[in-house]
Design an enzyme around this catalytic site. Structure first.
Site, PDB file in Angstrom:
ATOM      1  N   PRO A   1       0.807  -1.225   0.000  1.00  0.00           N
ATOM      2  CA  PRO A   1       0.000   0.000   0.000  1.00  0.00           C
ATOM      3  C   PRO A   1       0.841   1.276   0.000  1.00  0.00           C
ATOM      4  O   PRO A   1       1.828   1.383   0.725  1.00  0.00           O
ATOM      5  CB  PRO A   1      -0.811  -0.114   1.301  1.00  0.00           C
ATOM      6  CG  PRO A   1      -0.869  -1.579   1.588  1.00  0.00           C
ATOM      7  CD  PRO A   1       0.439  -2.138   1.101  1.00  0.00           C
ATOM      8  N   CYS A   2       0.384   2.232  -0.816  1.00  0.00           N
ATOM      9  CA  CYS A   2       1.120   3.501  -0.926  1.00  0.00           C
ATOM     10  C   CYS A   2       0.466   4.600  -0.112  1.00  0.00           C
ATOM     11  O   CYS A   2       0.948   5.733  -0.088  1.00  0.00           O
ATOM     12  CB  CYS A   2       1.206   3.935  -2.386  1.00  0.00           C
ATOM     13  SG  CYS A   2      -0.400   4.424  -3.088  1.00  0.00           S
TER      14      CYS A   2
END
Length: 343
Positions: free
Chosen positions: A97-98
């Site tokens: 996840p960013c």
């Protein structure tokens, strides 16, 4: 930036001659698998780890699989079941996840023990460490994707720790930022990609190509009225932008002509579409999910399969969180996949 040094000239270019067993961590709807399929690679959907029930529904619908949802914090080395590395090439992908790295997010970072979603990177470290400590076989190739902020000034110490860890396991790392608009897709989407090879191999990222497409090439001619933005909503965007500017925050609705290229499609696009509104015959509207999917390199056939099991809101989120298939096709081709008549 490309990581090149003197050793690259002493290394053998990477090539894949064996069937691929694909392990997708943070799999989404399996854009990595889409890319391998598109370039004609021989592979099997070996393991999939995806926590979101809507994304896994898309994955199974598109790929004809039956994977359950899975929490990476509960995954251990045994589940990956890496064996027979003389017979198979194991490709492990981890598009973690960013949310805590991107400019659009809160930029809480990815430090180990931080509890952030981006900190889930260190679950990959845990799993690889379990393999090493049990004298198991490591995947021969790792593939990472994230926002360029993964190597920003603030995050570079953590990124360096990650690189050092992989090098300690025997991997050679190659990373570079690539923008989708340089690989045939009319979307301004810059992302950091990294290949890690177990052994002394070299890799060249693909060279940019001329972009010939524009938003109109992804456009549906007939679109439901609900996707059009009212004058009242446009006025609301302008007022909200003014208030945010006074507070020192950035907000503005981006309106693009269809002869232009799209800004980055984000996971929050479903909220109001303000990241990318398009002007069609003088009227302003959001991109519909199908157009977003096309801008992510997903085929209409696969978009139909995803739409059959998901709402528009979920489709917008999934496309915004994913990787442009065309960019990965260009990168995967440079792995020199030549599997002959292997089954």
């Amino acid at each position: 930036m490309t990581q090149m040094n003197l050793f690259d000239y002493l290394r053998e270019p990477i090539s894949i001659t064996k069937p691929i067993r694909l392990i997708e961590l943070f799999a989404g709807y399996g854009s990595q698998a889409m890319a391998l399929k598109r370039i004609g690679a021989k592979f099997e959907h070996y393991r999939v780890v995806e926590f979101d029930k809507y994304a896994i529904a898309s994955y199974n619908a598109v790929h004809g699989t039956n994977f359950p949802t899975m929490d990476i914090t509960k995954v251990h080395a045994e589940y990956l079941s890496i064996c027979d590395t003389n017979t198979f090439t194991y490709l492990l992908t981890y598009s973690f996840p960013c949310a805590d790295l991107s400019v659009a997010g809160k930029q809480a970072g990815m430090s180990k023990g931080s509890g952030t979603r981006s900190g889930l990177l260190w679950e990959v470290e845990r799993i690889l460490t379990e393999i090493r400590d049990s004298n198991g076989e490591l995947p021969q190739i790792l593939f990472m994707e994230n926002v360029p902020q993964v190597h920003s000034q603030d995050n570079m110490p953590d990124f360096r720790k990650w690189l050092d860890f992989l090098e300690g396991l025997g991997y050679v790392n190659y990373w570079q930022d690539l923008d989708a608009k340089n690989y045939g897709v009319a979307q301004n989407r810059n992302r950091c990609f990294m290949f890690s090879f177990l052994g002394n191999y070299s890799y060249d990222f693909p060279k940019p190509i001329q972009l010939t497409k524009r938003i109109r090439d992804y456009q549906e001619e007939v679109v439901d009225e609900k996707f059009y933005i009212s004058n009242k909503a446009l006025k609301g965007f302008a007022e909200h932008a003014k208030k945010q500017k006074e507070k020192g925050n950035g907000f503005h609705a981006v309106i693009k002509d269809v002869d232009n290229i799209s800004p980055t499609i984000t996971a929050r696009y479903y909220k109001d579409g303000s990241d990318c509104l398009i002007k069609v015959y003088g009227r302003i509207r959001k991109l519909i999910p199908r157009e977003c999917g096309r801008l992510m390199g997903v085929s209409d056939e696969d978009i139909d399969k995803m739409a059959a099991v998901n709402s528009n809101t979920q489709l917008y989120k999934q496309f915004g969180n994913s990787i442009v298939v065309d960019v990965m096709c260009a990168m995967f081709k440079n792995l020199n996949i030549n599997q002959g008549d292997t089954v």
